[in-house]
Design a protein around this motif. Structure first.
Motif, short mmCIF file in Angstrom:
data_model
loop_
_atom_site.label_atom_id
_atom_site.label_comp_id
_atom_site.label_asym_id
_atom_site.label_seq_id
_atom_site.Cartn_x
_atom_site.Cartn_y
_atom_site.Cartn_z
N ALA A 330 0.93 -1.18 -0.01
CA ALA A 330 0.00 -0.08 0.18
C ALA A 330 0.92 1.32 -0.21
N GLU A 331 2.09 1.03 0.52
CA GLU A 331 2.90 2.44 0.65
C GLU A 331 3.44 2.68 -0.64
N ASN A 334 0.12 3.73 -2.91
CA ASN A 334 -0.17 5.27 -2.73
C ASN A 334 0.81 6.29 -3.14
N ASN A 337 0.56 6.66 -6.83
CA ASN A 337 -0.84 7.37 -7.11
C ASN A 337 -0.75 8.88 -6.70
N SER A 338 -0.28 9.09 -5.74
CA SER A 338 0.11 10.50 -5.31
C SER A 338 0.90 11.26 -6.15
#
Length: 347
Positions: A330-331, A334, A337-338
């Motif tokens: 997830a890190e 994310n 995506n950011s």
């Protein structure tokens, strides 16, 4: 007197020989030898660039660091190069992160991710947006590292080389195809019959009918591997792999043993060659489209309906993975995506 001169000349010659041998021994003692492998056959441009890069490091170091280049599959089975690096069998390898999903599920995010970052965005995320650090964090527990500049994003992959035309989502169902990484899992969820084969086995597998379609790399790479001879349809779309990145992986102990000046040299040479490969294949892929067409292949873009279905399935896939895999997954997701949101705002 003549005898004395002869003795003197012999003495001087012996001294010079001893000095030369001592210098040679000192150089040999200081010389470092690495073994590095690509993942593809000799005709794959990525393998060719890998080999040239190894030679460039050797020459730029004046022979202090000799990097011996090996073709994919010649030292360990193709696509298992990173395991060999971690074990110290190889000191360096150039391969796709997604070939290591058995160790790191998050590797699929960095490599040919459906809906992922396109070339320039992926490279800048890796070099400046924390991507290399996150990849090293992902690889903790294995004796292998990477660094900024070590990733070459490459252009978008060919969606498929296929014996059968793909016009609808239904056409994917039951299609015997080679695919790898997250894209392979997502296409399997959509009904394709997916297997994995190393790149060097694809030509024969298509000839034999083991598979009817496959994804592999860029238009330029695939033309050089003569894939025009085994598949009528060349289907283009960035939906499955907006970039086809490969990265250099280095044995951690071998890296730590390098003098600082050689570390700087290796990073500099790798950074230049990975960028050069990206630019070269972008340019050559433009030319390759005409080559495929002139040969008689039908080159066309994947219908939007199919692209939309892949995007929807990919979104579900990554939501599920982020909720169930190790936190690093997830890190990385994310972070990418950011970065994409910020990057897109500048375009």
């Amino acid at each position: 007197m003549i005898a004395q001169k002869k003795c003197f000349v012999a003495f001087v010659t012996m001294v010079l020989l001893v000095v030369a041998l001592a210098a040679s021994s000192a150089f040999a003692a200081d010389k470092i030898v690495w073994k590095s492998s690509g993942h593809g056959p000799a005709t794959d441009p990525s393998q060719i660039y890998h080999d040239k890069l190894c030679k460039a490091i050797t020459e730029a170091s004046g022979g202090r660091l000799e990097v011996k280049a090996f073709v994919g599959g010649s030292v360990v089975p193709a696509t298992q190069e990173v395991d060999a690096v971690s074990q110290g069998v190889l000191q360096m390898a150039y391969t796709c992160p997604m070939y290591n999903l058995d160790k790191w599920k998050a590797a699929g995010l960095i490599s040919s991710r459906p809906g992922g970052l396109p070339g320039e965005a992926l490279r800048t995320w890796f070099n400046y947006g924390g991507g290399a650090d996150l990849m090293n964090k992902m690889m903790e527990g294995h004796d292998v590292i990477t660094f900024p500049g070590a990733l070459s994003p490459l252009p978008a992959e060919v969606f498929l080389h296929s014996k059968k035309k793909i016009e609808t989502v239904e056409d994917l169902k039951g299609l015997k195809m080679r695919a790898s990484g997250d894209g392979g899992e997502i296409l399997a969820r959509m009904g394709a019959s997916v297997v994995f084969l190393p790149g060097g086995e694809l030509y024969e597998a298509m000839q034999r009918g083991t598979i009817d379609a496959f994804e592999y790399s860029t238009l330029a790479s695939n033309w050089d591997m003569h894939f025009n001879e085994i598949a009528k349809y060349v289907i283009l779309s960035p939906s499955r792999a907006p970039s086809d990145p490969q990265a250099f992986f280095i044995n951690k102990k071998a890296w730590e043993a390098l003098p600082d000046d050689l570390k700087q040299l290796v990073q500099y040479v790798i950074g230049n060659w990975t960028q050069a490969q990206h630019e070269f294949l972008t340019y050559e892929s433009i030319k390759a489209i005409d080559k495929f067409k002139e040969f008689g292949c039908e080159v066309y873009k994947l219908p939007k309906e199919v692209e939309a279905a892949i995007a929807a399935e990919a979104e579900k896939f990554y939501q599920e993975k982020a909720a169930t895999e190790d936190p690093i997954y997830a890190e990385i997701l994310n972070s990418m995506n950011s970065y994409w949101a910020s990057y897109s705002a500048t375009q």
